[in-house]
Design an enzyme around this catalytic site. Structure first.
Site, PDB file in Angstrom:
ATOM      1  N   ASP A   1       0.758  -1.196  -0.542  1.00 57.44           N
ATOM      2  CA  ASP A   1       0.471   0.013  -0.185  1.00 57.44           C
ATOM      3  C   ASP A   1       0.699   0.964  -0.018  1.00 57.44           C
ATOM      4  OD1 ASP A   1      -2.534   1.294   0.175  1.00 57.44           O
ATOM      5  OD2 ASP A   1      -2.953   0.078   1.279  1.00 57.44           O
TER       6      ASP A   1
ATOM      7  N   ASP B   1     -10.399   1.599  -3.171  1.00 53.93           N
ATOM      8  CA  ASP B   1     -11.152   1.205  -1.722  1.00 53.93           C
ATOM      9  C   ASP B   1     -12.434   1.047  -1.625  1.00 53.93           C
ATOM     10  OD1 ASP B   1      -8.848   0.954  -0.823  1.00 53.93           O
ATOM     11  OD2 ASP B   1      -8.756   3.072  -0.178  1.00 53.93           O
TER      12      ASP B   1
END
Length: 704
Positions: A446, A510
């Site tokens: 990430d 997301d």
């Protein structure tokens, strides 16, 4: 210019013709529709001669003012503040290699002896019809030469009068926007230090009104994960150009004598039949790479939206057992496992398993996941650090910033200066140790904030940071062959072909709300084939926007990618578990088709609905999804015209058996039709109307 001074390359319906005789850098006379295998090059050259002092229609690959080019120069820079005007001339004959399977390569070396600058230009037409271009600039004289800009450009004709660009934000990545393309410059620039939520999947110019299946289109993608630019520019006296490159800050790249700066690869695609043709070229090239991940792509469960930071061995073990019962093949432990990480305000940088939560390390969970027959995966965010961490306390100077001038925190974190050798070695040691001990098959990598006021070694630092992250990924993969890595960046903010040269998939967003995901996945798929895009079934109510959707719609949306689940399935009802088990069975049965077939998208007349699919390379098997996204202005049955099939073949059309279908007048709609590909594309079939957030999937088999 005689025929011997031209080079013609052909592949997959694309022709590329270059003038290579100098004295300046080669120029492209034609990039576009296939001109055939017997191009009369001498006549084509004569057709390019405007006569007298008129300008040639196309500029060189690296246009400068010497070429009477008044647009953005292909290469600009200066030697310690002196004049930067370049007059590049070929120093040796252009090298041309023809690929017998289609396409070929062209390499040209040019030099300005007075300025002390040499350039090596590489141009490749792949067998899939994709053009790849890059330049390498070398300082050949004493003193420093500062690189201001280096662009890869190709010409586009006057009929390319409309541009498709993108915008975007967190949880709404890659939203398309169009504009007219006249005598002007249309530029898309990103200064976020990462690719960006609105970065172009393909920055495209085409005939006005072009669609997925119609119109002539030219597209470009810069494969770079730092600051970058894409542009379309047209001057009144020349053909337009399309291209881009890295976006360099002042003083960011300078070359001592003998040093070289190499641009990122720019990827260009042409199609005579709409955007699907661009996708076919890029997808085909990606799939031909030796490193490309192949099916079966394991059905993945990620723990984030199931437990968030609440890591408990009992809870996670129960989640893993439920996942295995349903047919999940990879179990990924997300954020929250490392030292001091009880929320997102602390812990980044301390890549040690937290003994307070995991007294025996991660081994009990990993062992159980493996015993259940699943692969284990782990979340990391190596490039970042929380001020509340041991690493920040011990090494406050490791932050990517000017001394004494910390940038503003974002998400309670700063960026580590990965280009600093001790930072690089520390991160490689920690990641290597984790992978060595726990043997994960997969890392979710990430990157949750922009790079702001990035300074490395006293200069702008985005270029050095991006290059160092690439080297870090490469070094870890070299130590652990077979390790898969996902590029995640606040969701979909690092989606580009630069990072995908060293990773195996991207996290599209997301946002797992299927209504938003329909848009995000459609435009991510313009660049990437389905097997490279993570698509998960989320919980009934989306945690990003609070929207409630049916399980059937969530499953239909997540099928067309590298599928997975992000939901606490231990709380599912028996009916929900049965539906998930059936959907997982469909994915496992069909992923060979989804991950190798050609992506097709219909230019459906209803703007509130999407019709898209995947057709096998031999045309024998196909899937089509019809998704209603909003309330339609039309009433009654919908005609679906299915593109991409073999027009001469007959197909049996039925609903995908593993997912529920729509109802018509209160009764299940069960089509069982036998139609030719020509009839399905030209006339179509009638389908019942859907309500918003409903979808169904058709499966087609060619009949003997």
């Amino acid at each position: 210019m005689g025929g011997s001074e031209l080079v013609a390359l052909r592949a997959a319906g694309v022709s590329l013709v270059l003038g290579v005789a100098g004295p300046g850098v080669p120029r492209v006379l034609h990039w576009g529709a296939d001109l055939g295998d017997a191009v009369p090059l001498d006549q084509l050259a004569a057709a390019q001669d405007a006569g007298g002092n008129a300008l040639p229609p196309t500029a060189p690959l690296l246009p400068t003012q010497r070429d009477r080019w008044a647009g953005r120069p292909g290469l600009s820079g200066h030697r310690d503040g002196g004049p930067g005007h370049l007059r590049l001339s070929l120093t040796e004959p252009v090298t041309v290699t023809i690929d017998p399977t289609g396409g070929g390569t062209v390499t040209a070396t040019s030099h300005d002896e007075v300025a002390g600058i040499a350039v090596r230009t590489e141009l490749e037409l792949t067998p899939q019809g994709l053009i790849r271009q890059r330049h390498a600039v070398t300082n050949t004289a004493p003193g420093r030469w500062h690189v201001d800009s280096l662009l890869c450009l190709l010409p586009v004709p006057a009929q390319a009068a409309e541009v498709l660009d993108f915008t975007g934000r967190w949880s709404r990545e890659r939203a398309p926007q169009r504009s007219a393309f006249g005598d002007q410059t249309i530029a898309h620039e990103s200064r976020r230090g990462r690719t960006g939520f609105g970065a172009p999947s393909l920055f495209t110019a085409g005939t006005p009104g072009f669609g997925f299946r119609t119109g002539e289109v030219w597209g470009v993608h810069v494969g770079w994960s730092g600051d970058h630019q894409h542009l379309a520019q047209r001057l009144p006296d020349r053909d337009g150009v399309l291209g881009g490159g890295e976006l360099l800050a002042p003083g960011e790249v300078w070359l001592a004598e003998g040093e070289t700066y190499t641009s990122p690869w720019a990827h260009f695609a042409y199609s005579a039949s709409g955007l699907d043709g661009l996708s076919a070229a890029v997808h085909g090239w990606l799939r031909a790479r030796p490193s490309h991940p192949v099916s079966p792509r394991p059905l993945t469960l990620n723990t984030w939206e199931a437990v968030y930071f609440d890591h408990d061995l009992g809870k996670l073990t129960a989640l893993a057992r439920t996942a295995a019962e349903l047919g999940v093949e990879r179990f990924v432990l997300d954020d929250g496992w490392f030292l001091g990480r009880r929320d997102d305000k602390a812990g980044l940088g301390d890549w040690y398993v937290d003994a307070d939560v995991w007294p025996d390390g991660l081994h009990p969970l990993v062992d159980e996941v493996n015993r259940l027959g699943m692969q284990f995966g782990l979340w990391v965010e190596p490039e970042m650090v929380n001020p509340r961490s041991r690493l920040a306390e011990l090494h406050p100077d490791w932050v990517l910033a000017a001394p004494g001038r910390l940038p503003e925190e974002q998400r309670w974190q700063h960026v580590l200066d990965v280009a600093r050798p001790e930072v690089f070695e520390h991160l490689l040691e920690r990641l290597d140790a984790l992978v060595t001990e726990y043997r994960p098959a997969y890392l979710k990598w990430d990157h949750n904030r922009d790079l702001v006021e990035a300074v490395h070694d006293g200069a702008a630092g985005v270029h050095a940071q991006t290059d160092a992250v690439y080297r870090l990924l490469d070094a870890l993969r070299a130590r652990h062959p077979g390790l898969e890595i996902e590029s995640c960046s606040s969701g979909g903010s690092r989606v580009d072909l630069g990072v995908l040269a060293r990773t195996d998939r991207v996290w599209g967003s997301d946002n797992n709300d299927p209504l938003e995901r329909q848009h995000i996945q459609r435009w991510t798929g313009l660049l990437l084939p389905p097997e490279l895009v993570g698509c998960h079934v989320g919980p009934p109510v989306s945690h990003t926007n609070g929207r409630a959707t049916s399980l059937a719609f969530r499953c239909a949306t997540a099928l067309f990618g590298h599928a997975g689940i992000e939901w606490d399935i231990t709380g599912c009802t028996d009916d929900e578990r049965a539906a998930l088990r059936s959907w997982i069975g469909a994915y496992r049965r069909l992923r060979g088709l989804i991950h190798t077939g050609r992506t097709v998208r219909a230019d459906h007349p209803d703007p509130t609905a999407f019709l898209h699919g995947v057709v096998a390379t031999d045309g024998g098997h196909a899937l089509y999804a019809y998704a209603q996204l909003g309330s339609s202005a039309r009433d009654g049955a919908t005609r679906l015209r299915l593109p991409g099939l073999d027009p001469a073949a007959s197909y049996r059309v039925s609903l995908l058996p593993e997912l529920p279908g729509p109802h018509l007048h209160g009764r299940p709609w069960q089509p069982d039709l036998l139609l030719t590909g020509a009839a399905l594309a030209g006339h179509g079939l009638l389908a019942p109307p859907l309500r918003p957030a409903e979808a169904f999937i058709l499966e087609l088999h060619r009949q003997p």
